[in-house]
Write a protein that holds these residues in place. Structure first.
Motif, PDB file in Angstrom:
ATOM      1  N   TRP A  72       0.828  -1.213   0.000  1.00  0.00           N
ATOM      2  CA  TRP A  72       0.000   0.000   0.000  1.00  0.00           C
ATOM      3  C   TRP A  72       0.864   1.266   0.000  1.00  0.00           C
ATOM      4  CZ3 TRP A  72      -0.478   3.543   4.190  1.00  0.00           C
ATOM      5  CH2 TRP A  72      -1.372   4.587   3.935  1.00  0.00           C
ATOM      6  N   LEU A  73       1.954   1.283   0.756  1.00  0.00           N
ATOM      7  CA  LEU A  73       2.837   2.450   0.757  1.00  0.00           C
ATOM      8  C   LEU A  73       3.372   2.725  -0.647  1.00  0.00           C
ATOM      9  CD1 LEU A  73       4.953   1.893   4.016  1.00  0.00           C
ATOM     10  CD2 LEU A  73       3.188   3.632   3.654  1.00  0.00           C
ATOM     11  N   ALA A  74       3.745   1.670  -1.366  1.00  0.00           N
ATOM     12  CA  ALA A  74       4.261   1.838  -2.728  1.00  0.00           C
ATOM     13  C   ALA A  74       3.176   2.334  -3.672  1.00  0.00           C
ATOM     14  CB  ALA A  74       4.833   0.518  -3.231  1.00  0.00           C
ATOM     15  N   GLU A  75       1.955   1.865  -3.472  1.00  0.00           N
ATOM     16  CA  GLU A  75       0.854   2.244  -4.357  1.00  0.00           C
ATOM     17  C   GLU A  75       0.340   3.649  -4.075  1.00  0.00           C
ATOM     18  OE1 GLU A  75      -3.563   1.048  -3.769  1.00  0.00           O
ATOM     19  OE2 GLU A  75      -2.758  -0.455  -5.142  1.00  0.00           O
ATOM     20  N   ALA A  76       0.137   3.983  -2.792  1.00  0.00           N
ATOM     21  CA  ALA A  76      -0.519   5.237  -2.430  1.00  0.00           C
ATOM     22  C   ALA A  76       0.447   6.388  -2.207  1.00  0.00           C
ATOM     23  CB  ALA A  76      -1.365   5.027  -1.174  1.00  0.00           C
ATOM     24  N   ALA A  77       1.692   6.082  -1.852  1.00  0.00           N
ATOM     25  CA  ALA A  77       2.739   7.084  -1.614  1.00  0.00           C
ATOM     26  C   ALA A  77       2.300   8.206  -0.677  1.00  0.00           C
ATOM     27  CB  ALA A  77       3.217   7.663  -2.947  1.00  0.00           C
ATOM     28  N   PRO A  78       1.748   7.878   0.490  1.00  0.00           N
ATOM     29  CA  PRO A  78       1.385   8.933   1.445  1.00  0.00           C
ATOM     30  C   PRO A  78       2.640   9.606   1.999  1.00  0.00           C
ATOM     31  CG  PRO A  78       1.214   6.792   2.485  1.00  0.00           C
ATOM     32  CD  PRO A  78       1.503   6.530   1.033  1.00  0.00           C
ATOM     33  N   LEU A 100      -5.239  23.616   9.567  1.00  0.00           N
ATOM     34  CA  LEU A 100      -5.177  22.574   8.541  1.00  0.00           C
ATOM     35  C   LEU A 100      -6.494  22.419   7.804  1.00  0.00           C
ATOM     36  CD1 LEU A 100      -3.095  19.528   9.864  1.00  0.00           C
ATOM     37  CD2 LEU A 100      -2.467  21.270   8.188  1.00  0.00           C
ATOM     38  N   ALA A 101      -7.607  22.654   8.489  1.00  0.00           N
ATOM     39  CA  ALA A 101      -8.920  22.467   7.863  1.00  0.00           C
ATOM     40  C   ALA A 101      -9.070  23.336   6.619  1.00  0.00           C
ATOM     41  CB  ALA A 101     -10.022  22.775   8.866  1.00  0.00           C
ATOM     42  N   LYS A 102      -8.487  24.523   6.642  1.00  0.00           N
ATOM     43  CA  LYS A 102      -8.607  25.417   5.485  1.00  0.00           C
ATOM     44  C   LYS A 102      -7.769  24.926   4.298  1.00  0.00           C
ATOM     45  CE  LYS A 102      -7.100  28.901   7.887  1.00  0.00           C
ATOM     46  NZ  LYS A 102      -6.660  30.261   8.302  1.00  0.00           N
ATOM     47  N   ARG A 103      -6.881  23.967   4.559  1.00  0.00           N
ATOM     48  CA  ARG A 103      -6.044  23.411   3.485  1.00  0.00           C
ATOM     49  C   ARG A 103      -6.583  22.088   2.940  1.00  0.00           C
ATOM     50  NH1 ARG A 103      -0.289  23.043   6.158  1.00  0.00           N
ATOM     51  NH2 ARG A 103       0.074  21.837   4.236  1.00  0.00           N
ATOM     52  N   LEU A 104      -7.696  21.607   3.491  1.00  0.00           N
ATOM     53  CA  LEU A 104      -8.245  20.318   3.093  1.00  0.00           C
ATOM     54  C   LEU A 104      -8.712  20.345   1.636  1.00  0.00           C
ATOM     55  CD1 LEU A 104      -9.112  17.455   3.973  1.00  0.00           C
ATOM     56  CD2 LEU A 104     -11.276  18.468   4.750  1.00  0.00           C
ATOM     57  N   LYS A 105      -8.212  19.389   0.867  1.00  0.00           N
ATOM     58  CA  LYS A 105      -8.493  19.358  -0.571  1.00  0.00           C
ATOM     59  C   LYS A 105      -9.266  18.122  -0.995  1.00  0.00           C
ATOM     60  CE  LYS A 105      -4.964  18.637  -3.339  1.00  0.00           C
ATOM     61  NZ  LYS A 105      -3.734  18.857  -4.173  1.00  0.00           N
ATOM     62  N   ALA A 106      -8.915  16.970  -0.456  1.00  0.00           N
ATOM     63  CA  ALA A 106      -9.550  15.717  -0.867  1.00  0.00           C
ATOM     64  C   ALA A 106      -9.347  14.691   0.236  1.00  0.00           C
ATOM     65  CB  ALA A 106      -8.948  15.214  -2.182  1.00  0.00           C
ATOM     66  N   GLY A 107     -10.075  13.586   0.125  1.00  0.00           N
ATOM     67  CA  GLY A 107      -9.919  12.526   1.108  1.00  0.00           C
ATOM     68  C   GLY A 107     -10.793  11.340   0.765  1.00  0.00           C
ATOM     69  N   GLY A 108     -10.438  10.191   1.319  1.00  0.00           N
ATOM     70  CA  GLY A 108     -11.220   9.001   1.038  1.00  0.00           C
ATOM     71  C   GLY A 108     -10.683   7.800   1.796  1.00  0.00           C
ATOM     72  N   VAL A 109     -11.194   6.642   1.420  1.00  0.00           N
ATOM     73  CA  VAL A 109     -10.801   5.371   2.024  1.00  0.00           C
ATOM     74  C   VAL A 109     -10.311   4.448   0.917  1.00  0.00           C
ATOM     75  CG1 VAL A 109     -11.566   3.393   3.396  1.00  0.00           C
ATOM     76  CG2 VAL A 109     -12.580   5.658   3.802  1.00  0.00           C
ATOM     77  N   ASP A 110      -9.144   3.867   1.097  1.00  0.00           N
ATOM     78  CA  ASP A 110      -8.623   2.900   0.120  1.00  0.00           C
ATOM     79  C   ASP A 110      -9.259   1.539   0.405  1.00  0.00           C
ATOM     80  OD1 ASP A 110      -7.124   4.785  -1.170  1.00  0.00           O
ATOM     81  OD2 ASP A 110      -5.248   4.285  -0.153  1.00  0.00           O
ATOM     82  N   ARG A 111     -10.545   1.474   0.104  1.00  0.00           N
ATOM     83  CA  ARG A 111     -11.372   0.321   0.443  1.00  0.00           C
ATOM     84  C   ARG A 111     -10.830  -0.980  -0.150  1.00  0.00           C
ATOM     85  NH1 ARG A 111     -15.535  -2.858  -1.204  1.00  0.00           N
ATOM     86  NH2 ARG A 111     -17.372  -3.047   0.146  1.00  0.00           N
ATOM     87  N   HIS A 112     -10.252  -0.901  -1.344  1.00  0.00           N
ATOM     88  CA  HIS A 112      -9.795  -2.107  -2.030  1.00  0.00           C
ATOM     89  C   HIS A 112      -8.711  -2.851  -1.259  1.00  0.00           C
ATOM     90  CE1 HIS A 112      -6.857   0.949  -3.153  1.00  0.00           C
ATOM     91  NE2 HIS A 112      -6.037  -0.027  -3.493  1.00  0.00           N
ATOM     92  N   VAL A 113      -7.966  -2.125  -0.421  1.00  0.00           N
ATOM     93  CA  VAL A 113      -6.888  -2.758   0.349  1.00  0.00           C
ATOM     94  C   VAL A 113      -7.454  -3.815   1.305  1.00  0.00           C
ATOM     95  CG1 VAL A 113      -5.022  -2.323   2.011  1.00  0.00           C
ATOM     96  CG2 VAL A 113      -5.429  -0.722   0.120  1.00  0.00           C
ATOM     97  N   ARG A 114      -8.673  -3.569   1.784  1.00  0.00           N
ATOM     98  CA  ARG A 114      -9.318  -4.547   2.675  1.00  0.00           C
ATOM     99  C   ARG A 114      -9.549  -5.889   1.968  1.00  0.00           C
ATOM    100  NH1 ARG A 114     -11.178  -8.086   4.883  1.00  0.00           N
ATOM    101  NH2 ARG A 114     -12.663  -8.202   6.622  1.00  0.00           N
ATOM    102  N   GLY A 115      -9.604  -5.866   0.653  1.00  0.00           N
ATOM    103  CA  GLY A 115      -9.824  -7.083  -0.110  1.00  0.00           C
ATOM    104  C   GLY A 115      -8.564  -7.842  -0.482  1.00  0.00           C
ATOM    105  N   TRP A 116      -7.391  -7.314  -0.138  1.00  0.00           N
ATOM    106  CA  TRP A 116      -6.149  -8.002  -0.443  1.00  0.00           C
ATOM    107  C   TRP A 116      -5.978  -9.242   0.448  1.00  0.00           C
ATOM    108  CZ3 TRP A 116      -2.221  -3.319  -0.572  1.00  0.00           C
ATOM    109  CH2 TRP A 116      -2.483  -2.556  -1.723  1.00  0.00           C
ATOM    110  N   GLU A 117      -5.140 -10.151  -0.003  1.00  0.00           N
ATOM    111  CA  GLU A 117      -4.860 -11.354   0.772  1.00  0.00           C
ATOM    112  C   GLU A 117      -4.185 -10.994   2.094  1.00  0.00           C
ATOM    113  OE1 GLU A 117      -2.570 -15.683   0.258  1.00  0.00           O
ATOM    114  OE2 GLU A 117      -2.502 -14.171  -1.351  1.00  0.00           O
ATOM    115  N   LYS A 118      -4.654 -11.609   3.173  1.00  0.00           N
ATOM    116  CA  LYS A 118      -4.127 -11.393   4.523  1.00  0.00           C
ATOM    117  C   LYS A 118      -4.193  -9.926   4.935  1.00  0.00           C
ATOM    118  CE  LYS A 118      -1.072 -15.421   4.459  1.00  0.00           C
ATOM    119  NZ  LYS A 118       0.309 -15.935   4.615  1.00  0.00           N
TER     120      LYS A 118
END
Length: 259
Positions: A21-27, A226-244
């Motif tokens: 996930w770190l490699a995919e999402a690059a947070p 920080l609230a005034k800088r908020l641009k986008a957000g979400g849940v990487d739901r698909h990660v819950r479907g990965w193996e283990k």
């Protein structure tokens, strides 16, 4: 700037999921919960190889929190919540990262309720409120991120009527979350998705993920700066479907650059 929180439910057993996930999402900044590893068993070499510096507060078998920063080392400012010298749980760590303060937390579950565990949860919430007020008073950009173990509203649980007596949804816990927010914190995902059912957790039992029978337990609370800088957000739901996979999915926000 991408900031995320992820209850990994055992960092060593699910390290391949985290690294993928770190490699995919690059947070840029990640708060982790439920490391379930003592201090000396945190996989720092693998985390550094993935491009992240880290601080962590471990505990054998359960709890445990960490803050990761891409290409930087977080500067620790606090380890453990003040206010209870008998609290030995590894549930809070705080750091200065990228010009902001980051509080990473894993709030107690509290079940069964009522009972001693529920009382401990409410006391922990009070201590969090006290620390949150101190952080707001600094005027600095602050994010409180983690597994709060609370569904703030009916939108945050798939069947609210089934959870009325649970420690994650009892009125006392939701009131505590509202009191915390009323200090001046913004629930980032709810601000961005005011009427949407968003879940961050799906139990392993009864095909909860497949049925989308979820709960929103993982939150990012933002100070006014920080609230005034908020641009986008979400849940990487698909990660819950990965193996283990963990029973939680990564939850993230994007912030505009500060001027």
């Amino acid at each position: 700037m991408k900031v995320a929180t992820f209850n990994v439910n055992g960092i060593n057993g699910r390290l391949p999921v985290l690294l993928r996930w770190l490699a995919e999402a690059a947070p840029d900044i990640v708060c982790l919960q439920e490391l379930k590893a003592p201090q000396g068993r945190f996989p720092i070499d693998a985390i550094r190889a993935a491009g992240y510096g880290a601080i962590w507060h471990g505990q054998k078998g359960w709890n445990g929190v960490a803050i990761l920063a891409r290409g930087a080392d977080p500067i620790e400012t606090l380890r453990g919540l003040p206010g209870d010298p008998d609290d030995s749980h590894s549930r809070y760590i705080e750091a200065a990262v990228a010009g902001m303060l980051v509080g990473c937390l894993y709030l107690p579950n509290g079940n069964p309720a009522p009972g001693p565990k529920f009382d401990f949860k409410l006391r922990w919430f009070e201590r969090l409120e006290a620390r949150a007020a101190e952080l707001l008073a600094t005027g600095a950009p602050v994010v409180l991120a983690g597994d709060f173990n609370v569904m703030p509203t009916d939108l945050d649980v798939y069947k609210p009527e089934r959870w009325v007596d649970d420690a994650l949804f009892r009125p006392e816990v939701r009131d505590a979350f509202r009191q915390l927010s009323a200090q001046g914190w913004t629930d980032a995902l709810r601000r961005l998705h005011p009427g949407e059912r968003l879940y961050t957790f799906w139990d392993y039992f009864r095909n909860a993920y497949g049925r989308d029978a979820g709960l929103r337990l993982d939150h990012l609370l933002l100070s006014p700066a920080l609230a005034k800088r908020l641009k986008a957000g979400g849940v990487d739901r698909h990660v819950r479907g990965w193996e283990k996979a963990s029973d939680h999915a990564p939850t993230w926000i994007e912030l505009k650059k500060s001027r």
